[in-house]
Design an enzyme around this catalytic site. Sequence first.
Site, PDB file in Angstrom:
ATOM      1  N   THR A 145       0.821  -1.209   0.000  1.00 20.17           N
ATOM      2  CA  THR A 145       0.000   0.000   0.000  1.00 20.17           C
ATOM      3  C   THR A 145       0.857   1.262   0.000  1.00 20.17           C
ATOM      4  O   THR A 145       0.678   2.148  -0.845  1.00 20.17           O
ATOM      5  CB  THR A 145      -0.922   0.007   1.229  1.00 20.17           C
ATOM      6  OG1 THR A 145      -1.775  -1.147   1.173  1.00 20.17           O
ATOM      7  CG2 THR A 145      -1.778   1.255   1.256  1.00 20.17           C
ATOM      8  N   GLU A 148       9.693  10.400   9.131  1.00 19.80           N
ATOM      9  CA  GLU A 148       8.443  11.173   9.206  1.00 19.80           C
ATOM     10  C   GLU A 148       7.208  10.300   9.056  1.00 19.80           C
ATOM     11  O   GLU A 148       6.184  10.526   9.718  1.00 19.80           O
ATOM     12  CB  GLU A 148       8.438  12.270   8.146  1.00 19.80           C
ATOM     13  CG  GLU A 148       7.270  13.234   8.258  1.00 19.80           C
ATOM     14  CD  GLU A 148       7.319  14.052   9.540  1.00 19.80           C
ATOM     15  OE1 GLU A 148       6.434  13.845  10.401  1.00 19.80           O
ATOM     16  OE2 GLU A 148       8.224  14.888   9.684  1.00 19.80           O
ATOM     17  N   GLY A 199       1.125   9.114   9.778  1.00 15.73           N
ATOM     18  CA  GLY A 199       0.833   9.095   8.344  1.00 15.73           C
ATOM     19  C   GLY A 199       1.310  10.369   7.672  1.00 15.73           C
ATOM     20  O   GLY A 199       2.496  10.692   7.664  1.00 15.73           O
ATOM     21  N   ILE A 250       0.662  13.437   8.566  1.00 15.38           N
ATOM     22  CA  ILE A 250       0.786  14.593   9.451  1.00 15.38           C
ATOM     23  C   ILE A 250       2.268  14.901   9.674  1.00 15.38           C
ATOM     24  O   ILE A 250       3.011  14.040  10.136  1.00 15.38           O
ATOM     25  CB  ILE A 250       0.123  14.326  10.812  1.00 15.38           C
ATOM     26  CG1 ILE A 250      -1.347  13.949  10.634  1.00 15.38           C
ATOM     27  CG2 ILE A 250       0.253  15.541  11.722  1.00 15.38           C
ATOM     28  CD1 ILE A 250      -2.002  13.484  11.913  1.00 15.38           C
ATOM     29  N   GLY A 260     -11.023  -2.275   5.281  1.00 15.00           N
ATOM     30  CA  GLY A 260      -9.575  -2.213   5.175  1.00 15.00           C
ATOM     31  C   GLY A 260      -8.908  -1.310   6.197  1.00 15.00           C
ATOM     32  O   GLY A 260      -7.695  -1.105   6.156  1.00 15.00           O
ATOM     33  N   GLU A 303      -6.677  -4.742  10.224  1.00 16.67           N
ATOM     34  CA  GLU A 303      -6.128  -5.971   9.673  1.00 16.67           C
ATOM     35  C   GLU A 303      -6.975  -7.167  10.091  1.00 16.67           C
ATOM     36  O   GLU A 303      -7.794  -7.090  11.006  1.00 16.67           O
ATOM     37  CB  GLU A 303      -4.694  -6.173  10.175  1.00 16.67           C
ATOM     38  CG  GLU A 303      -3.731  -5.049   9.840  1.00 16.67           C
ATOM     39  CD  GLU A 303      -3.411  -4.979   8.360  1.00 16.67           C
ATOM     40  OE1 GLU A 303      -3.624  -5.994   7.649  1.00 16.67           O
ATOM     41  OE2 GLU A 303      -2.938  -3.917   7.906  1.00 16.67           O
ATOM     42  N   ASP A 328       0.358  -0.552  18.495  1.00 18.32           N
ATOM     43  CA  ASP A 328       0.779   0.406  17.469  1.00 18.32           C
ATOM     44  C   ASP A 328       0.953   1.798  18.069  1.00 18.32           C
ATOM     45  O   ASP A 328       1.948   2.484  17.815  1.00 18.32           O
ATOM     46  CB  ASP A 328      -0.268   0.420  16.348  1.00 18.32           C
ATOM     47  CG  ASP A 328       0.002   1.477  15.302  1.00 18.32           C
ATOM     48  OD1 ASP A 328       0.811   1.228  14.400  1.00 18.32           O
ATOM     49  OD2 ASP A 328      -0.623   2.564  15.377  1.00 18.32           O
ATOM     50  N   LYS A 342       4.415   4.281  18.556  1.00 21.42           N
ATOM     51  CA  LYS A 342       4.482   5.662  18.073  1.00 21.42           C
ATOM     52  C   LYS A 342       4.797   6.651  19.190  1.00 21.42           C
ATOM     53  O   LYS A 342       5.581   7.593  18.991  1.00 21.42           O
ATOM     54  CB  LYS A 342       3.168   6.023  17.375  1.00 21.42           C
ATOM     55  CG  LYS A 342       2.934   5.235  16.089  1.00 21.42           C
ATOM     56  CD  LYS A 342       1.536   5.469  15.540  1.00 21.42           C
ATOM     57  CE  LYS A 342       1.308   4.685  14.260  1.00 21.42           C
ATOM     58  NZ  LYS A 342      -0.088   4.808  13.761  1.00 21.42           N
TER      59      LYS A 342
END
Length: 438
Positions: free
Chosen positions: A14, A128, A133, A135, A186, A189, A200, A204
């Site tokens: 993706t 980055e 994403g 941002i 989508g 997952e 996740d 971050k």
Amino acid sequence: MGARIGVGLLGLGTVGGGVASILLSPQERHPLVADLELIRVAVRDLQRPRPVDLSPEQLTTDPQTVVEDPRVDVVVEVIGGIEPARSLILAAIKAGKSVVTANKAVIARHGGEIAQAAAAAGVYVLIEAAVGGGIPIIEPLKQSLGGNRINRVSGIINGTTNYILTRMADEGAAYEDVLAEAQRLGYAEADPAADVDGLDAADKIAILSTLAFGGGVDRQSIPTEGISRLQGEDVDYARQLGYGVKLLAVAERMATSEASAEALALSLRVQPTLVPSHHPLAGVQGVNNAILVEGDPIGQVMFYGPGAGAGPTASAVVADILNIAGIRQASGGDGRLDPLLAAGSWRSCSLVDPGNVRQRHYVRFNTQDAPGVIGRIGGCFGDRDISIQSIVQFNASSAGAEIVVITHEVDQRRMDEALAAIRALPEVSGLAAHLGCL
């Protein structure tokens, strides 16, 4: 046109497909995009349909050949996971190539090792796309906000969970039903654990903490709770009390006697949290992300936008490539490492004892509908000098009642003691929910 800069791409899923699409269509973009040449792309299956038109010579199933290709100046890693991504990043650095990665799992766990290797080799590792994403948050923390004393970084940094919580709040939908819909769309997952269990978001916030406070922390030691056990009635009760529920990741500077300019005490956590309806993060809906940075002298600044997807993440990846390309061209291809641009740290940081962390709490108890039960619950808090903002009884009937308490700020150790005492009351059948509260 400047000198061509060769790009090697590890992964064409993706995000990789989005990156390749930008590099192959430079028209009406920044002029420097036209100087980027996609040299080699590592894929798992040569026969799989591609989102972009590539020649057979550009494709390989061996990522090491991409790393070693002398025509490649910048290696872009978007395969995800820990291995072989970590080894490939280190191999690229050893080969004298700068790296751009969207891999938050690798950076959260091995960022220090990778940064040291890059500094020794005199190359860049830019990240980055690893958080937020599209941002722009990594570069602002490293550069634009560099003159500030950062006190707190908090945010909604997982779009899947925010989508689920938004649907639960707006429609009263059940968690399991919304998760299934997110998987069909989508957004989630097939195995959603990394998102819904908060893993996740913990990756971050570990990265953001390192950049904001100047030193890494042990990723595995971050207290982490996701939304998989969250019940719809808590989302509804929060709404009635003037709050929304968000999965928040928080990193904040702690005032302790041990803290100094060399060693900084921090509190990091990921947990479902009640957010007041007037708070800047309360209006962040759907799959969007938002990161609130609080510092001195700037005050509060918030970064908001799409937190995932091919377009936003690819945008951040290409921005990092352009950053490296611009420096190479400005220096005649022999740019020196800029410490503000590179990943790195300059002080020792450690996590404080979780029992010393102070915050407000939302708790819900299942109880008998008996006289005096609210007073006895309140007494357990009062005996430990815990101030209560509100205590409300919901759904009283012969079968029992639900009592919801929102406390003022209290350290976790005293809160745990109070909860143990309340659970021991004969009128209380259980602690049904325990969330953070801003």
